[in-house]
Scaffold this motif. Structure first.
Motif, PDB file in Angstrom:
ATOM      1  N   LEU A  62       0.830  -1.208   0.000  1.00 24.78           N
ATOM      2  CA  LEU A  62       0.000   0.000   0.000  1.00 24.78           C
ATOM      3  C   LEU A  62       0.861   1.254   0.000  1.00 24.78           C
ATOM      4  CD1 LEU A  62      -2.857  -1.016   2.473  1.00 24.78           C
ATOM      5  CD2 LEU A  62      -3.190  -0.132   0.156  1.00 24.78           C
ATOM      6  N   CYS A  65       1.861   1.912  -3.489  1.00 25.98           N
ATOM      7  CA  CYS A  65       0.750   2.512  -4.234  1.00 25.98           C
ATOM      8  C   CYS A  65       0.647   4.003  -3.943  1.00 25.98           C
ATOM      9  CB  CYS A  65      -0.575   1.829  -3.855  1.00 25.98           C
ATOM     10  SG  CYS A  65      -0.790   0.178  -4.499  1.00 25.98           S
ATOM     11  N   HIS A  69       1.070   7.169  -6.640  1.00 26.59           N
ATOM     12  CA  HIS A  69       0.017   8.161  -6.894  1.00 26.59           C
ATOM     13  C   HIS A  69       0.491   9.576  -6.559  1.00 26.59           C
ATOM     14  CE1 HIS A  69      -3.530   5.825  -8.046  1.00 26.59           C
ATOM     15  NE2 HIS A  69      -3.112   4.884  -7.224  1.00 26.59           N
ATOM     16  N   LEU A 101     -12.103   2.736  -8.242  1.00 26.25           N
ATOM     17  CA  LEU A 101     -11.139   2.555  -7.160  1.00 26.25           C
ATOM     18  C   LEU A 101     -11.609   3.236  -5.877  1.00 26.25           C
ATOM     19  CD1 LEU A 101      -7.692   2.948  -8.983  1.00 26.25           C
ATOM     20  CD2 LEU A 101      -8.753   0.857  -8.121  1.00 26.25           C
ATOM     21  N   CYS A 105     -12.173   1.459  -2.259  1.00 20.32           N
ATOM     22  CA  CYS A 105     -11.635   1.984  -0.996  1.00 20.32           C
ATOM     23  C   CYS A 105     -12.739   2.100   0.051  1.00 20.32           C
ATOM     24  CB  CYS A 105     -10.976   3.345  -1.218  1.00 20.32           C
ATOM     25  SG  CYS A 105      -9.386   3.281  -2.078  1.00 20.32           S
ATOM     26  N   THR A 199      -2.347  -0.449  -8.065  1.00 16.88           N
ATOM     27  CA  THR A 199      -3.430  -0.273  -7.102  1.00 16.88           C
ATOM     28  C   THR A 199      -4.501  -1.341  -7.278  1.00 16.88           C
ATOM     29  OG1 THR A 199      -3.022   2.117  -7.083  1.00 16.88           O
ATOM     30  CG2 THR A 199      -5.118   1.372  -6.196  1.00 16.88           C
ATOM     31  N   CYS A 203      -5.348  -3.808  -4.173  1.00 14.20           N
ATOM     32  CA  CYS A 203      -6.710  -3.780  -3.639  1.00 14.20           C
ATOM     33  C   CYS A 203      -7.394  -5.136  -3.796  1.00 14.20           C
ATOM     34  CB  CYS A 203      -7.530  -2.692  -4.328  1.00 14.20           C
ATOM     35  SG  CYS A 203      -7.127  -1.012  -3.806  1.00 14.20           S
ATOM     36  N   LEU A 320      -5.120   6.436   0.619  1.00 13.81           N
ATOM     37  CA  LEU A 320      -5.274   6.073  -0.794  1.00 13.81           C
ATOM     38  C   LEU A 320      -6.533   6.699  -1.368  1.00 13.81           C
ATOM     39  CD1 LEU A 320      -4.146   4.407  -3.155  1.00 13.81           C
ATOM     40  CD2 LEU A 320      -5.501   2.466  -2.329  1.00 13.81           C
TER      41      LEU A 320
END
Length: 338
Positions: A62, A65, A69, A101, A105, A199, A203, A320
């Protein structure tokens, strides 16, 4: 199993170059090759760390990721013109992917709240068995813990309708298949593509690892379409092999190491309570009392490990969510002024 405290910074990802020198508005293959090399190194670190179904590994994935981003947002002024030159189909699909996405989340955040409630109920059982243990404590703890131990078994029954987590998993798999193709937006917007690709993978793994009820394994990795794509494919394959290995061993309900440890420890305490009550061994003999208290201490330690891991993962999922919103706003801004 060592404490998870501090694992969030155990893996130190590389320092990035200045945004102004990574992605100029003209093609710069050496810089792109350098970016691919950095990304390849990060993926290799994840690959070598192993323990793919531990909270510590998920934290590192994570963090990668988030790093990708954030880097995209830092270099966005340099790639804005390249984004504005994309056709409407690329822009629409990319914006649609950000919405998907964000929904994933939100589903993960809701599930983290469910895990918190599960932990709170276990704390109640532990509290019941911390002091003097008499018939009342044994009976109440048996009822409370028995219902919790039944959760994984019941969760494996196929539901009538797909849960939100399962729906999100299906969405991610479709996104992963689409992202496996070479970036349709061109080389300069490749960082956006890379961030989305990683991602989706992380995820999807979270959905599988955190869910009591998921019987689904990870899909076969898609073909890599660049240096980092090949490394991501290799990492996906190793993770899938680990998931499938545990499935084949019969560990269907719980895949995350810390969650499985809690489930096993709670089952051990529940078995003792059931045995003592059925044999009418109340009050407990000294040896029985010691055996039960040792099992309760083991459960308490496992719950603490799970809480440490989940607290940081929950924080990362929240981050995220925010960083994906930031990327979406940047894309919309570029579209507005194109």
């Amino acid at each position: 199993m060592g404490s998870l405290r501090g694992l969030q910074y155990a893996l130190s990802f590389h320092s990035r170059s200045s945004p102004s020198t990574i992605y100029p508005t003209t093609d710069a293959h050496p810089e792109r090759e350098s970016q691919d090399t950095h990304l390849l190194a990060d993926l290799q670190r994840l690959h070598e760390f192993g323990n793919y179904l531990s909270a510590g590994w998920l934290q590192k994935a994570l963090e990668m990721c988030l790093s990708m981003h954030r880097e995209v947002q830092q270099i966005f002024p340099q790639i804005r013109q390249a984004v504005q030159r994309q056709n409407s189909k690329w822009m629409d699909e990319t914006l649609d992917d950000t919405v998907k996405l964000l929904d994933v989340c939100n589903a993960l955040r809701e599930y983290m709240r469910d895990i918190k409630q599960y932990q709170e109920k276990l704390h109640l059982v532990i509290h019941m068995l911390n002091g003097p243990i008499g018939p009342w404590q044994l009976g109440r703890a048996r009822i409370a813990l028995g219902s919790l131990c039944e959760l994984p078994a019941k969760a494996t029954e196929p539901p009538q309708n797909k849960s939100r987590l399962e729906n999100c998993s299906s969405v991610l798999r479709r996104m992963g298949g689409k992202l496996a193709a070479p970036c349709a937006g061109g080389e300069l917007v490749e960082p956006i593509h890379a961030a989305m690709d990683l991602t989706v993978f992380v995820c999807d793994l979270l959905l599988v690892a955190l869910s009591f009820r998921s019987r689904r394994s990870l899909p076969l990795p898609c073909s890599g379409h660049s240096t980092w794509g090949g490394a991501l494919q290799a990492l996906q394959l190793k993770v899938k092999e680990e998931v499938d290995k545990r499935r084949n061993k019969g560990i269907v309900c719980v895949l995350l190491d810390e969650l499985f440890a809690v489930e096993s420890a709670s089952q051990s305490v529940n078995d003792l309570l059931k045995r003592f009550l059925n044999s009418k061994s109340v009050p407990l003999k000294e040896a029985q009392d010691l055996e039960l208290r040792q099992s309760v201490v083991c459960l308490k330690n496992c719950v603490a490990e799970l809480e440490d891991g989940m607290a940081f993962i929950e924080s990362q999922i929240n981050e995220l969510f925010e960083v994906i919103i930031g990327g979406r706003m940047a894309l919309l801004d570029a579209l507005t002024y194109s």
